[in-house]
Design a protein around this motif. Sequence first.
Motif, PDB file in Angstrom:
ATOM      1  N   PRO A   1     -44.753 -49.647  11.415  1.00 52.25           N
ATOM      2  CA  PRO A   1     -44.298 -50.385  12.602  1.00 52.25           C
ATOM      3  C   PRO A   1     -43.016 -51.164  12.351  1.00 52.25           C
ATOM      4  N   GLY A   2     -42.036 -50.958  13.233  1.00 53.36           N
ATOM      5  CA  GLY A   2     -40.754 -51.632  13.100  1.00 53.36           C
ATOM      6  C   GLY A   2     -39.814 -50.941  12.145  1.00 53.36           C
ATOM      7  N   GLY A   3     -40.335 -50.023  11.359  1.00 47.11           N
ATOM      8  CA  GLY A   3     -39.458 -49.277  10.461  1.00 47.11           C
ATOM      9  C   GLY A   3     -38.615 -48.306  11.256  1.00 47.11           C
ATOM     10  N   TYR A   4     -37.432 -47.999  10.761  1.00 50.07           N
ATOM     11  CA  TYR A   4     -36.631 -47.012  11.473  1.00 50.07           C
ATOM     12  C   TYR A   4     -36.269 -45.852  10.561  1.00 50.07           C
ATOM     13  N   ALA A   5     -36.137 -44.701  11.189  1.00 50.05           N
ATOM     14  CA  ALA A   5     -35.693 -43.492  10.498  1.00 50.05           C
ATOM     15  C   ALA A   5     -34.481 -42.973  11.247  1.00 50.05           C
ATOM     16  N   ASP A   6     -33.398 -42.774  10.516  1.00 50.95           N
ATOM     17  CA  ASP A   6     -32.139 -42.352  11.126  1.00 50.95           C
ATOM     18  C   ASP A   6     -31.855 -40.887  10.822  1.00 50.95           C
ATOM     19  N   LEU A   7     -31.356 -40.196  11.820  1.00 45.47           N
ATOM     20  CA  LEU A   7     -30.795 -38.860  11.629  1.00 45.47           C
ATOM     21  C   LEU A   7     -29.347 -38.945  12.073  1.00 45.47           C
ATOM     22  N   ARG A   8     -28.432 -38.700  11.103  1.00 46.61           N
ATOM     23  CA  ARG A   8     -27.032 -39.028  11.335  1.00 46.61           C
ATOM     24  C   ARG A   8     -26.167 -37.784  11.344  1.00 46.61           C
ATOM     25  N   THR A   9     -25.205 -37.782  12.227  1.00 45.06           N
ATOM     26  CA  THR A   9     -24.214 -36.707  12.200  1.00 45.06           C
ATOM     27  C   THR A   9     -23.313 -36.923  10.988  1.00 45.06           C
ATOM     28  N   PRO A  10     -22.541 -35.889  10.630  1.00 45.56           N
ATOM     29  CA  PRO A  10     -21.463 -36.164   9.670  1.00 45.56           C
ATOM     30  C   PRO A  10     -20.444 -37.089  10.329  1.00 45.56           C
ATOM     31  N   GLN A  11     -19.413 -37.447   9.593  1.00 43.48           N
ATOM     32  CA  GLN A  11     -18.351 -38.226  10.210  1.00 43.48           C
ATOM     33  C   GLN A  11     -17.632 -37.326  11.213  1.00 43.48           C
ATOM     34  N   LEU A  12     -17.524 -37.791  12.436  1.00 44.83           N
ATOM     35  CA  LEU A  12     -16.887 -36.989  13.483  1.00 44.83           C
ATOM     36  C   LEU A  12     -15.461 -37.482  13.652  1.00 44.83           C
ATOM     37  N   GLN A  13     -14.529 -36.590  13.415  1.00 45.45           N
ATOM     38  CA  GLN A  13     -13.129 -36.992  13.505  1.00 45.45           C
ATOM     39  C   GLN A  13     -12.693 -36.952  14.960  1.00 45.45           C
ATOM     40  N   VAL A  14     -12.313 -38.083  15.475  1.00 43.00           N
ATOM     41  CA  VAL A  14     -11.910 -38.181  16.876  1.00 43.00           C
ATOM     42  C   VAL A  14     -10.413 -38.440  16.914  1.00 43.00           C
ATOM     43  N   PRO A  15      -9.677 -37.547  17.553  1.00 46.42           N
ATOM     44  CA  PRO A  15      -8.234 -37.754  17.594  1.00 46.42           C
ATOM     45  C   PRO A  15      -7.880 -38.922  18.514  1.00 46.42           C
ATOM     46  N   LEU A  16      -6.749 -39.541  18.231  1.00 43.61           N
ATOM     47  CA  LEU A  16      -6.281 -40.635  19.078  1.00 43.61           C
ATOM     48  C   LEU A  16      -5.916 -40.065  20.448  1.00 43.61           C
ATOM     49  N   GLY A  17      -6.143 -40.852  21.472  1.00 38.99           N
ATOM     50  CA  GLY A  17      -5.703 -40.449  22.799  1.00 38.99           C
ATOM     51  C   GLY A  17      -6.723 -39.648  23.575  1.00 38.99           C
ATOM     52  N   ILE A  18      -7.971 -39.558  23.102  1.00 41.05           N
ATOM     53  CA  ILE A  18      -8.979 -38.871  23.895  1.00 41.05           C
ATOM     54  C   ILE A  18      -9.299 -39.731  25.122  1.00 41.05           C
ATOM     55  N   ASP A  19      -9.829 -39.069  26.118  1.00 38.50           N
ATOM     56  CA  ASP A  19     -10.154 -39.789  27.344  1.00 38.50           C
ATOM     57  C   ASP A  19     -11.650 -39.979  27.525  1.00 38.50           C
TER      58      ASP A  19
END
Length: 736
Positions: free
Chosen positions: A521-539
């Motif tokens: 109870p209260g514990g968390y388990a994370d499933l994480r993406t890799p680092q997602l490269q986001v280019p500047l200027g996205i909308d």
Amino acid sequence: MKTARGIHLLWICLTLFSCVEGLGQQASLPTGERCGLGIVMEKYFRQHPEYKSEFEKRQQAFQARYETMLRQKAAAPALLQRANAIMTIPVVVHIVLPDPSIVTDDQVQSEIDVLNADYAGLNADSTNIPPAFKGVFGKSQIRFCLAEHDPTGESSNGIVRVSSGTVSVAGQNDPVKSSSSGGSDAWNISKYLNIWVCDMQGGLLGYCFLPQTPGLPDAEVGVVNNYTAFGTIGTAQAPYDKGRTTTHEIGHYFNLIHIWGASGCDASCSDSDGVADTPNQNACTFGAPAFPLTDVCNTVAPGIMFMNYMDYSDDGVMCLFTQGQVDRMETALTTLPDRTPLLSSDGCTPAIVYNIDASAKSVSEPGKNVIICGNTIVPKVVIKNSGSTVLSSVKLNVSVDGQAPISTDLNINLAPFAEMTVSSNPVTSSGGSHTMKVYTSLPNGIADQNAANDTTNSVFSISDIKLTPITEDFETISFPANFWSNGNNSSNAAFNWKRVSNARHSGTASAKIDNYNLNVPGGYADLRTPQLQVPLGIDSMKMTFWLAAALYDNNTSDTLEVLISNDCGQTYSSAYKKWGQALNTHGNGLFVTSDYIPISSEWRQDTVDLTPFALGRSGNFIVTFRDINNYGNNIYIDDVNVRTRTLPARVKSSGYLISPNPFTSQFIIQNFPSSGNLKSIAIYNSVGQIVWYRTYSLGTADNYIPVYLGNVAAGIYNVHMIYKDKVVNDRIVKMN
Ligand SMILES: [Zn+2]
């Protein structure tokens, strides 16, 4: 409480003893079941049917040897007197609990004292043995001591404490027996009797595999003991507070079975424990009955021997092994290949202290739950001066994936038996999971006099960088794959997202968190993406995923949260959080009280707008699915899709874009920077009739609005959009 999860026992037939076919039906354990022997042996041979006949053969050979020994002893007792009769077994006690200090050294010693009294027949309550059974009272030569050094030769008090929420699950692969699942690894079973003191699932007090179980890994050999039924003080709770659970389980460790026979509690009079001087007994005994107690096998006094350690009576009632049981245990200890090495163990001799002895104790960084971004790590290692001479220098060597080590020459000043944390020179590696071997060498410039404690191992993984868009369908067999990673804040390594193939939105598999079975109870388990490269200027940046979740009841809903981090997991922002009926996909208001597996219609696609976190920022984002456990029911995710959108320049200059134009059945209206001011959209045909119309409360319109006009005639249409601060009219052409 989830009473539906009670443990069931399939009666085991250890076949050497008569075994009645047809007893093999599931039956609930009686309340307060003491021992898991039947459960674990039955389960083991169900998983490994190939070992069953070999086990039976070994047990039959043992029984024959035991009976031969009894005949020889009867003929010539003096011949069997041992020169050095006392056999002392070195014991290591692994205490695996959230706060293992609650089982004190004194409590451990109280159990050792009980064992030594019970096995010697020196227990004070042996005066309670009824006169009718006094003649068979057995006094063994077996004694117990707490280990004085560990398998690497380091000095020890024979007690290992692991702070962990890991609970024992009786049977093979018990998580409490492995550090990789938050438990404690067995010490060399040739030299030590391993006892794990912990919380046991299903209310069991203890269990132990019998000797000679073929194929049983060394790591599984030993006794598991509930912390509430261990020793005589502290966490021990009446009526199991006289240390007799351990006395009983070690009986199994030396090849005794229950006094009523090999089958379950309701055996039969023809079912034997293989020992001649214990009365036949029809069933196990609970509580504290008065003597004499008769049953169908023994209808007159003295009746059954319910005060035997191998029955189930309360601790305060148990008070003897018989001579036949003692002989059987000593035969096991002196003849079985998986027990005899204990007789020559030096586990209870003090550690040898060398002059020059450096040791690597553990890797403190990188920790198991950190995300590593970038290719360079600086390992931090706890080293110890295990020798008697001040340590002034040592070489620290770090080898990743078996590559040539990176060595660091450390000039230190470490007193005998002191520890310190040292940093290695930087080590470079690449994205993915890696093993790291760390070892010390050349303490004070000379060869280490004890190499057994020089090495420690660790694992770490480096988060890779992926360009958006990414999709993940969890079809890859290894999990997590494609540079996704698991993390959790619990020491229970089982508390992680896993790939399962019994549920999916598409393909053959999905990712599941097992909230039904895992009670964190209260514990968390994370499933994480890799680092997602986001280019500047996205909308915009959006994630869609498919989800299936059920509620166990109204009070135990687990939570699914989506978090985003753009500083490699140092800080997170919440982008989505659902629990209760908002999370439930099984059916509004419906509960599932079994281990939930969704059917295909129970999957729902959810969308998370990640734009606020990515707009105006560049860099690498990690998106995390976080399960926050409340011991409810399972959550599954599948077909995750993260995409970014960069709008055409035209939409930015005009504030909106309608495309494609011309269209055939559907076009999209996009607004920039948002649709926050949009109040309505109306589409008119060439004669001024409205063919499509929507109104929006301010701030609610999506900035990506599909308009479906597949059922109207080809021609020119007028698009009339009313904003809070402007009105836009445009034209669009429908083609056939
Ligand atoms: Zn038992």
